[in-house]
Design an enzyme around this catalytic site. Structure first.
Site, PDB file in Angstrom:
ATOM      1  N   TRP A 102      63.070  72.941   6.412  1.00  0.00           N
ATOM      2  CA  TRP A 102      63.630  73.047   7.843  1.00  0.00           C
ATOM      3  C   TRP A 102      63.977  74.278   8.237  1.00  0.00           C
ATOM      4  O   TRP A 102      63.960  74.794   9.415  1.00  0.00           O
ATOM      5  CB  TRP A 102      64.606  71.877   8.181  1.00  0.00           C
ATOM      6  CG  TRP A 102      64.272  70.671   7.918  1.00  0.00           C
ATOM      7  CD1 TRP A 102      64.333  69.608   6.999  1.00  0.00           C
ATOM      8  CD2 TRP A 102      63.130  69.983   8.938  1.00  0.00           C
ATOM      9  NE1 TRP A 102      63.598  68.617   7.221  1.00  0.00           N
ATOM     10  CE2 TRP A 102      62.919  68.664   8.327  1.00  0.00           C
ATOM     11  CE3 TRP A 102      62.432  70.532   9.697  1.00  0.00           C
ATOM     12  CZ2 TRP A 102      61.766  67.873   8.996  1.00  0.00           C
ATOM     13  CZ3 TRP A 102      61.517  69.632  10.589  1.00  0.00           C
ATOM     14  CH2 TRP A 102      61.145  68.315  10.172  1.00  0.00           C
ATOM     15  N   ASP A 171      71.771  73.985  12.371  1.00  0.00           N
ATOM     16  CA  ASP A 171      71.106  72.689  12.359  1.00  0.00           C
ATOM     17  C   ASP A 171      71.757  71.798  11.444  1.00  0.00           C
ATOM     18  O   ASP A 171      71.365  71.565  10.324  1.00  0.00           O
ATOM     19  CB  ASP A 171      69.566  73.097  12.108  1.00  0.00           C
ATOM     20  CG  ASP A 171      68.708  71.711  11.807  1.00  0.00           C
ATOM     21  OD1 ASP A 171      69.369  70.577  12.527  1.00  0.00           O
ATOM     22  OD2 ASP A 171      67.583  71.815  11.603  1.00  0.00           O
ATOM     23  N   LYS A 195      69.348  60.333  12.594  1.00  0.00           N
ATOM     24  CA  LYS A 195      69.975  60.017  11.080  1.00  0.00           C
ATOM     25  C   LYS A 195      71.338  59.331  11.311  1.00  0.00           C
ATOM     26  O   LYS A 195      71.318  58.418  11.093  1.00  0.00           O
ATOM     27  CB  LYS A 195      69.980  61.253  10.427  1.00  0.00           C
ATOM     28  CG  LYS A 195      68.589  61.844   9.935  1.00  0.00           C
ATOM     29  CD  LYS A 195      68.351  63.103  10.624  1.00  0.00           C
ATOM     30  CE  LYS A 195      67.072  63.955  10.107  1.00  0.00           C
ATOM     31  NZ  LYS A 195      65.922  63.275   9.677  1.00  0.00           N
TER      32      LYS A 195
HETATM   33  N1  PMP Z   1      66.130  69.793  10.923  1.00  0.00           N
HETATM   34  C1  PMP Z   1      66.292  68.807  10.129  1.00  0.00           C
HETATM   35  C2  PMP Z   1      67.538  69.328   9.062  1.00  0.00           C
HETATM   36  C3  PMP Z   1      65.830  67.772   9.985  1.00  0.00           C
HETATM   37  O1  PMP Z   1      65.809  66.895   8.912  1.00  0.00           O
HETATM   38  C4  PMP Z   1      64.777  67.437  10.883  1.00  0.00           C
HETATM   39  C5  PMP Z   1      63.891  66.133  10.808  1.00  0.00           C
HETATM   40  N2  PMP Z   1      64.094  65.380   9.731  1.00  0.00           N
HETATM   41  C6  PMP Z   1      64.333  68.419  11.871  1.00  0.00           C
HETATM   42  C7  PMP Z   1      65.235  69.311  11.974  1.00  0.00           C
HETATM   43  C8  PMP Z   1      63.360  67.923  13.018  1.00  0.00           C
HETATM   44  O2  PMP Z   1      64.023  67.082  14.044  1.00  0.00           O
HETATM   45  P1  PMP Z   1      63.223  66.306  15.014  1.00  0.00           P
HETATM   46  O3  PMP Z   1      62.353  65.445  14.355  1.00  0.00           O
HETATM   47  O4  PMP Z   1      64.466  65.630  15.886  1.00  0.00           O
HETATM   48  O5  PMP Z   1      62.763  67.373  15.671  1.00  0.00           O
END
Ligand code: PMP
Length: 359
Positions: A102, A171, A195
């Protein structure tokens, strides 16, 4: 109806009590004669729901009036762009820490808008560690420092907050609301909802108000935090139903005793699961002890030819979504707030049993 145990990394399990309330209120919300989904976002009902959700979230996280709370769309991934677009200001680059998949995505997106200085990376340990803070190559002229307090795929979590002189951007998609945090240490916190907050389609941004108003001219209005703040997150039609469900989740969290209570439960759940993994030669978790995530627990089987059988038998036992992310393989149990201790106990019992039969 039998509800199964859901270890999905997201969209993740929701508290059963929340789903029941939503079901009961589906056709006729509080005697209004309408479903929430059918109401104008400008109606007093929806404005009230949004205000209450914000107030409850402020209480749960002790968010002061120095911060704006924004309920947006586009997921955390959209914030990978919104962060540089809103915060670079006159600066030429921003600092990023690379601790996993991420982080990498956030870095790749930021590079479209300005310079990115990767201050530290754990790629050389296959993202199983967090680089020591004193090794970070910080730039004092950076527009901000971005990091990922919990890497959902690698299962790596910070149990400390970087102390830097520039705005700290986090994030928190997969850690928010799992335990108390000190919001005042951050410039910006953002998270996809799916989540610990609610269903997919809602994105939370908590931003210190003095950081508003710096957006680049090319920043789309939909990504501009100032625009969202000026319009109480209703510049356009917000995801009203997702916001309503998030509000129910916040109520549920308050009824559980708030985030101190959740932290105690989450530490117990994760502690048991890591103990079961460490206590066996059949299972392994690669993450350094100090950085093991409370929310996402990846593990491998010593003999990966058994992976398929493990997943099939787990499914049969009512333990769903244990497959590891496609980029790393193996297994991953995501044990967010709505995944009860009974689910973790059932998983551990299954793991013992599987080992007995196949080990
Ligand atoms: N950052 C993290 C730490 C994540 O776990 C996720 C999704 N699993 C995201 C960003 C991306 O999120 P989204 O699908 O809401 O764009």
């Amino acid at each position: 109806m039998t509800r199964k145990y859901n270890f999905c990394a997201g969209p993740a399990a929701l508290p059963e009590a929340v789903l029941e309330t939503a079901r009961n209120e589906m056709l006729d919300w509080h005697g209004s004669g309408l479903s929430i989904m059918e109401m104008s976002h400008r109606s007093p009902e929806i404005v009230g729901i949004a205000e209450r959700a914000e107030a409850d979230l402020r209480q749960l996280l002790s968010i002061s009036d120095d911060y704006a709370v924004l309920f947006l769309q586009g997921g955390a991934s959209t914030q990978f762009s919104a962060v540089p677009l809103n915060l670079l200001g006159g600066k030429t680059s921003a600092d990023y820490v690379n601790t996993g998949q991420w982080s990498k995505k956030a870095i790749a997106e930021a590079k479209r808008y300005g310079g990115v200085n990767v201050v530290a990376s754990s790629e050389d340990t296959n993202f199983s560690t967090i680089p020591a803070f004193d090794s970070w190559q910080l730039d004092k002229d950076a527009a901000y420092l971005h990091y990922t307090p919990n890497e959902t795929i690698g299962g790596v979590e910070y149990f400390w907050t970087p102390k830097v002189d520039v705005p700290l951007v986090a994030d928190m998609s997969s850690t928010i609301l799992s335990r108390p945090i000190d919001v005042s240490e951050f410039g910006v916190i953002y998270a996809g909802a799916q989540k610990n907050i609610g269903p997919a389609g809602l994105t939370l941004v908590i931003v210190r108000k003095d950081l508003l108003g710096r957006a680049a001219d090319i920043c789309p209005a939909m990504l501009n935090w100032q625009v969202a703040a000026d319009n109480d997150s209703m510049y356009n039609t917000p995801p009203t139903y997702a916001l309503y469900l998030a509000g129910l989740v916040f109520d549920w969290l308050k009824a559980q005793g708030g985030l101190e209570a959740m932290e105690a439960i989450n530490r117990r759940k994760a502690g048991k699961l890591y103990a079961a993994i460490d206590g066996s030669d059949f299972y392994a978790n690669p993450v350094e002890l100090a950085s093991r995530s409370l929310m996402n627990v990846p593990f491998t089987l010593a003999d990966d030819s058994l992976d398929k059988a493990f997943l099939a038998e787990a499914d049969e036992a009512g333990l769903l979504n244990l497959k590891g992310h496609r980029s790393v393989g193996g297994m991953r149990a995501s044990i967010y707030n709505a995944v009860g201790e009974d689910a973790v106990d059932a998983l551990i019992a299954f793991m013992h049993d599987f080992e007995q039969r196949h080990g």
